[in-house]
Structures are given as C-alpha cells and as structure tokens.
Design an enzyme around this catalytic site. Structure first.
Site, PDB file in Angstrom:
ATOM      1  CG  PHE A   1      -2.255  -0.212   1.068  1.00  0.00           C
ATOM      2  CD1 PHE A   1      -2.066  -2.333   0.298  1.00  0.00           C
ATOM      3  CD2 PHE A   1      -3.773  -0.204   0.471  1.00  0.00           C
ATOM      4  CE1 PHE A   1      -3.270  -2.786   0.054  1.00  0.00           C
ATOM      5  CE2 PHE A   1      -4.588  -0.729   0.103  1.00  0.00           C
ATOM      6  CZ  PHE A   1      -4.041  -2.211   0.247  1.00  0.00           C
ATOM      7  CG  LEU A   2       4.119   2.481   1.205  1.00  0.00           C
ATOM      8  CD1 LEU A   2       5.398   1.793   1.863  1.00  0.00           C
ATOM      9  CD2 LEU A   2       3.804   3.538   2.129  1.00  0.00           C
TER      10      LEU A   2
ATOM     11  CB  CYS B   1     -13.807  -0.717   1.371  1.00  0.00           C
ATOM     12  SG  CYS B   1     -15.041  -2.462   0.262  1.00  0.00           S
TER      13      CYS B   1
HETATM   14  C1  UGA Z   1     -10.291  -2.451   0.281  1.00  0.00           C
HETATM   15  C2  UGA Z   1      -9.093  -3.284   1.736  1.00  0.00           C
HETATM   16  O1  UGA Z   1      -8.258  -3.304   1.351  1.00  0.00           O
HETATM   17  C3  UGA Z   1     -10.021  -4.342   1.909  1.00  0.00           C
HETATM   18  O2  UGA Z   1      -9.001  -5.467   2.735  1.00  0.00           O
HETATM   19  C4  UGA Z   1     -11.242  -4.500   3.454  1.00  0.00           C
HETATM   20  O3  UGA Z   1     -11.994  -5.900   3.458  1.00  0.00           O
HETATM   21  C5  UGA Z   1     -11.931  -3.908   1.822  1.00  0.00           C
HETATM   22  O4  UGA Z   1     -11.679  -2.744   1.164  1.00  0.00           O
HETATM   23  C6  UGA Z   1     -13.621  -3.834   2.409  1.00  0.00           C
HETATM   24  O5  UGA Z   1     -14.094  -2.741   3.727  1.00  0.00           O
HETATM   25  O6  UGA Z   1     -14.330  -4.459   1.706  1.00  0.00           O
HETATM   26  P1  UGA Z   1     -11.056  -2.979  -1.653  1.00  0.00           P
HETATM   27  O7  UGA Z   1     -11.508  -2.168  -1.812  1.00  0.00           O
HETATM   28  O8  UGA Z   1     -10.916  -3.887  -2.500  1.00  0.00           O
HETATM   29  O9  UGA Z   1     -10.786  -3.332  -0.626  1.00  0.00           O
HETATM   30  O10 UGA Z   1      -9.824  -2.756  -2.689  1.00  0.00           O
HETATM   31  P2  UGA Z   1      -7.948  -2.149  -2.416  1.00  0.00           P
HETATM   32  O11 UGA Z   1      -6.952  -3.373  -2.988  1.00  0.00           O
HETATM   33  O12 UGA Z   1      -7.783  -2.123  -0.863  1.00  0.00           O
HETATM   34  O13 UGA Z   1      -7.376  -1.226  -2.912  1.00  0.00           O
HETATM   35  C7  UGA Z   1      -8.231   0.273  -2.330  1.00  0.00           C
HETATM   36  C8  UGA Z   1      -8.046   1.519  -3.530  1.00  0.00           C
HETATM   37  O14 UGA Z   1      -6.740   1.563  -3.024  1.00  0.00           O
HETATM   38  C9  UGA Z   1      -8.117   0.652  -4.694  1.00  0.00           C
HETATM   39  O15 UGA Z   1      -8.583   2.222  -5.364  1.00  0.00           O
HETATM   40  C10 UGA Z   1      -6.493   0.791  -5.096  1.00  0.00           C
HETATM   41  O16 UGA Z   1      -6.339   1.429  -6.204  1.00  0.00           O
HETATM   42  C11 UGA Z   1      -5.640   2.377  -3.773  1.00  0.00           C
HETATM   43  N1  UGA Z   1      -4.519   2.185  -3.531  1.00  0.00           N
HETATM   44  C12 UGA Z   1      -3.582   0.042  -2.797  1.00  0.00           C
HETATM   45  C13 UGA Z   1      -3.146   3.193  -4.259  1.00  0.00           C
HETATM   46  O17 UGA Z   1      -3.787   3.545  -4.966  1.00  0.00           O
HETATM   47  N2  UGA Z   1      -1.896   2.460  -4.093  1.00  0.00           N
HETATM   48  C14 UGA Z   1      -1.377   1.402  -2.856  1.00  0.00           C
HETATM   49  O18 UGA Z   1      -0.515   0.889  -3.114  1.00  0.00           O
HETATM   50  C15 UGA Z   1      -2.792   0.234  -3.040  1.00  0.00           C
END
Ligand code: UGA
Length: 448
Positions: A252-253, A263
């Site tokens: 997540f960086l 979410c």
């Molecule tokens: C997120 C959490 O990661 C889960 O643990 C949680 O259960 C879920 O929400 C929920 O509450 O139901 P999700 O929304 O499926 O999961 O997606 P993520 O993979 O966490 O990504 C979220 C957003 O952050 C995306 O737009 C992604 O592109 C962005 N992101 C993620 C970044 O911009 N940089 C990163 O390093 C990681």
C-alpha cells in the site's frame, strides 16, 4: 454446522461459498430473484476470481443452497450472517436501514438459540441495535446472541482473503456465542490464523480503523510523490526504501491517482462522521479524505499540463475500474478524471479489460468505447493509464506510436520507467518522478 447468509452481494456470496467449502451446510438468501436464479445454475452474478468454481463444487456437493425467502434456511440455521448493503447517507454515515430490516424479518424465524453475525460494515454500536431490533420482533421467548465479525476481503482476491486471512475478529459479549463462532471458523483456527475474541464495539472499530489506516498510507505516499516531483526525487525508490523498514511495510505504498472502490471512500467518510458525532476530532482521517480528492484533481491538471487546452483534443484512457481484476467502477478515480476531461471539451476513447459494460451504464454515448489499447490510442494526443491492469504492463510502443496523433504517455500508476518509454520517442509523465515530461526527447522523425 447449518449456516444462513442473508445478502448474496459481494461479501455475502464469498462468505457463503467459503463457509460451504469449510464443510458447513450453507443457505444463501437474497430477495433478488434473478440473482438467485443465476446462482442456482452455478453462475456467479459478480466477477470475482475463484468464486464460480467454489459455488459450483459446493452446490454439487449439496453444501450450498440459494433461495429468496428467509424461512427454512434461517429456521434450521445455528448461525445467521447478515451481509446486506450499508450505503453512505448524505452526511457520510453508513445507512443501516437494510441491516435493521433484515434483523426485524429474521427475528420471527428464531425458534431456538441462534447466533446472529453482522458482516456488513456498520457504525460502531450498530450490533447492539441489531440485538434490540431482534428482541423487539421475537415471536417467542428464545435466546439469541449477536456477534460482529468484520470482513477484510479485497475485491479480486476475496476468496483467498477468506480462506487465508491475516486474522479473524469476533466481537461479542457472550461466551456461548464465542464458542459457536470458534466452530464456524475451526478450519482457520486449525491453520493457526490469528483469531481475536473481543467485544462488539472493538470488532466494529477494527474494521473502520484498518481501512482508514490503509487509506492514510495511500494518501501519505501520494503526497510524498507530489513532493518528489518538485524536489527531483523518485517516489518508487522512496517508497521501497521506506517499506523495507518492517515497521512500515512494503504494501500500500504505490503512488497513483488516489484510492477508490466501495470501501475506502465510504469507510473513511463514515469514520470521520462517527468522530464528529462522538465529539472526538479525527483530523487525520478528515485530511486523508480531502487529500484523496485533491490527488484526483491533480491528475487532471497533470493531463492538461501535458496536452494543453483540451477542447476538441482526443485522449485515450486505459483502465476504468478502481483497481485491476474487477469490473467495479464505484468511486474509481477514472470517473472523476474523465468527468473533468469531458467538461474541458476532450474527446475520450476508453478501454478496460472488464469494466466496459459498467462504464456504458454511467457514461452512455459521451465516450468512445474501444476494443484494446491500440484501438484506444488511435488519433490520440495522449494515452493515459488510470488502472494498473496486468495487460497494460507490456504495451507495444512501436505499434502505439504508429496510431497516435502524438506519442505521449501519462502513466498514473507508474507501470513504466521513463527510460523504457522514452526510447520509443514518447513523451512520458507519471506520478512522483520529477519533470520527465519536460526532458529533451529524441527527435521522432529522425528515430523513425
Ligand atoms: C479494501 C481493503 O483492502 C480490504 O481489506 C477491505 O476488506 C475492503 O476494502 C472492504 O472494506 O471491504 P478493496 O476496496 O477491494 O479492499 O481494494 P484495495 O485493494 O484495498 O484497493 C483500494 C484502492 O486503493 C484502489 O483504488 C487501489 O488502486 C488503491 N491503492 C491501493 C493505491 O492507490 N495504492 C496502493 O498502494 C494500494
């Protein structure tokens, strides 16, 4: 164990299929009859890796059933999961209306001791309200307990996240319910997965705190990326070097156009609202929300900076989903960015490996829908990568250059390095590496 799962949306369906796979007999209930009809045929109504085979196998083994009504499934069940939607209200708070309606409805099927488990993300204190609603609607004097069991599933890897979670959190004030829940999750406890038993409010808070922390990590690295662009640093090296410190961690960086999805945006706003309502200022969470909005706006400025006035210019957009491996467009940064580009008069050509049908529902005829990255690039003044799909990581730049009006790549996910792209005569912009867009580039005509 006999288990009912009410709500066959994203969370409910994954929960039902995975619990059946643990060996329980599970009934998934949803009032949407077309969804249930699909599920009965073994077809998943949502796109999620590994889910369809799990539904098929467990349906064939007669461990997974689907129905539209609460009777039978709930009557027989020892444990009933509530996994219905909690959309955001205008003030940002999560709307628990559907959860409370289900609680009231299922109360009349409680004829012997049952554990009611809340899986939906709800305001802190909602589980106690569920208990009150059920108690008010019981038709007989029967015992029951309420549990909060937050989900930590990520779209695109939800099945794996359920089967191999980092932790399971069970909140309840009842030792009897804790015992029942440890039978539900026996398969994970046996594997040594950390299993946390706590009270209702703690479990409810864990969910919001976890998502808000991850959102903070992203907002933080995005701000550092913006700084890197100005001071001449490279965010990828900064992030990796920071992340190698175990206390920080590498995940997540990744700097980008801002977080999206169903979410993080919703949960950060709901948590901020809980803070305001409780008289406890959650200033970090409030700032993360603002910083994420600003990041999306910055991406629009970045595109304008590379292309100039957008009126009548054609732009190609690669990626619409809020992240790869999903067709989900909810709160995707692509939506805000495209809205702004359209408002500035640009002609937008788009391609996403999964989210085209969803995009058509939202943007209708305002966009040009394309079949692949090369078709998207045709006549474009710039190609903008918004989602980090695997398919966009190995683009053929020679082929792209041939079809584009001018070879400009704006890589909002840092999928490439400047050197990789610029060797093909492209002007390249990204997030968090200084001024590459302005560098002296090889003369296109000379390099053929
Ligand atoms: C997120 C959490 O990661 C889960 O643990 C949680 O259960 C879920 O929400 C929920 O509450 O139901 P999700 O929304 O499926 O999961 O997606 P993520 O993979 O966490 O990504 C979220 C957003 O952050 C995306 O737009 C992604 O592109 C962005 N992101 C993620 C970044 O911009 N940089 C990163 O390093 C990681």
């Amino acid at each position: 164990m006999k288990i009912a799962v009410i709500g066959c949306g994203y969370v409910g369906l994954v929960t039902a299929a995975c619990l059946a796979d643990f060996g329980h007999t599970v009934t998934g209930v949803d009032h949407d009859s077309s969804k249930i009809a699909l599920l009965k045929q073994g077809t998943s109504p949502i796109y999620e890796k590994d889910l369809t085979p799990l539904i098929r196998v467990n349906t064939q083994r007669r461990r997974l059933f689907f129905q539209t009504s609460l009777d039978h499934g709930v009557d027989d069940a020892e444990v009933v999961f509530i996994a219905v939607g909690t959309p955001a209200l205008d003030n940002g708070a999560a709307d628990t209306a559907q959860v409370m309606t289900v609680a009231a409805e299922l109360a009349k099927y409680i004829k012997d001791y049952k554990v009611i488990v809340n899986k939906s993300t709800v305001p802190i204190g909602a589980a106690k309200q569920v208990r009150k609603v059920i108690r008010d609607h019981l038709e007989a004097e029967v015992e029951f307990d309420v549990v909060s069991n937050p989900e930590f599933l990520r779209e695109g890897r939800a099945v794996k996240d359920f089967q191999e979670p980092d932790r399971v959190v069970i909140g309840t004030d009842s030792p009897r319910a804790q015992k029942v829940m440890s039978r539900v999750y026996a398969a994970l406890i046996k594997k040594g997965i950390p299993y946390i038993q706590t009270n209702l409010e703690t479990a409810e808070t864990v969910k919001y705190a976890s998502n808000a922390f991850l959102a903070t990590k992203i907002a933080f690295i995005n701000e550092m990326a913006n700084l890197c662009e100005t001071v001449g640093a490279d965010i990828r090296t900064v992030a990796r070097s920071m992340g190698l410190d175990h206390r920080i961690g590498l995940q997540f960086l990744n700097a980008g156009p801002g977080y999206g999805g169903s979410c993080f945006p919703k949960d950060t706003k709901a948590l901020a609202q809980i803070g305001r309502a409780s008289g406890v200022p959650l200033t970090i969470v409030e700032t993360v929300i603002t910083a994420n909005e600003e990041q999306k706006a910055r991406m629009v400025r970045k595109i304008k900076g590379m292309v100039g006035a957008l009126q009548g210019k054609t732009l190609g957009i690669l990626g619409l989903a809020f992240k790869p491996d999903t067709d989900d467009l909810r709160e995707s940064p692509a939506l805000t960015i495209i809205d702004n580009l359209l408002a500035a008069g640009a002609i937008i050509r788009v391609y996403d490996p999964q989210a085209m049908a969803e995009a058509k529902k939202i943007f209708k005829e305002t966009l040009v829908y394309c079949t692949d990255p090369y078709n998207t690039a045709e006549g474009a003044e710039a190609l903008v990568i918004i989602t980090d799909w695997e398919a966009f990581k190995s683009l053929d730049f020679i082929r792209l250059r041939k079809v584009m009006a001018s070879p400009v790549l704006i890589d909002l996910r840092n999928l490439y390095t400047p050197a990789e792209v610029e060797q093909y005569g492209f002007k390249y912009e990204n997030v968090g590496r200084a001024g590459y867009g302005d560098r002296n580039l090889p003369d296109l005509h000379k390099s053929g």
